[in-house]
Design a protein around this motif. Structure first.
Motif: not given
Length: 185
Positions: A12-14, A20-24, A84-85
């Motif tokens: 993922l892009s920051p 949370p990253p896993e949900i994103r 955006v995410l």
């Protein structure tokens, strides 16, 4: 089955969104699938618009073109949300063709009613997927994506209703008729 991020996107892009990253990543995969289906549905509308024949040609071409334009707007909203995410929007025709869950559009039809029936099936499938995605986004507490899916779902349901209303004209009257074809009084 969800689309996965390809090898050229190793993560993922920051972003500063507090999801949370896993949900994103999960929601990005949902959005990628939706992007593929939306692009596929738009191309099906264009196929119908280009090839429709019959007494309602002008009416149906205008309706199909308007619906395609609306799907362009939905496509942009979905792509913007997944970027955006922290994802990368994958919106090529090849990607859409490989990952769309929609039924294949019949290639050789020209009759207006046949196009409307085919599009009704595709819109119904798309609407069902959108409602499932509302539930998935809500389940992982991504209110923004759930709201996006809800907004798109409303518009798609409205257009599905228009298609179904158009088909209503084909229904045979159940009123008794005389032998000369006129309705009995």
């Amino acid at each position: 089955k969800l689309m996965s991020q390809s090898d050229d996107n190793h993560g993922l892009s920051p972003v500063r969104i507090d999801i949370p990253p896993e949900i994103r990543l999960y929601v990005i995969q949902l959005l990628q699938q939706t992007l593929a289906c939306t692009l596929d549905l738009r191309s099906q509308l264009k196929q119908a618009c280009w090839n429709v024949k019959g007494h309602d040609l002008v009416l149906l071409q205008a309706l199909f073109a308007t619906m395609a334009t609306e799907l362009d707007a939905h496509t942009d909203l979905v792509a913007e949300r997944l970027v955006v995410l922290g994802g990368v929007a994958r919106g090529t025709v090849r990607t859409a063709a490989m990952h769309s869950r929609l039924p294949e559009y019949p290639g050789a039809i020209m009759d207006g009613d046949a196009h409307v029936r085919a599009l009704t099936e595709c819109f119904a499938s798309y609407a069902t997927a959108l409602r499932a995605d509302i539930a998935y986004a809500t389940e992982v507490e991504d209110a923004g994506s759930a709201a996006l899916y809800t907004d798109i779902s409303r518009g798609v349901d409205t257009r599905l209703g228009f298609l179904e209303a158009y088909l209503h004209h084909d229904r045979v009257s159940t009123e008794p008729t005389r032998h000369n074809g006129r309705r009995a009084q």
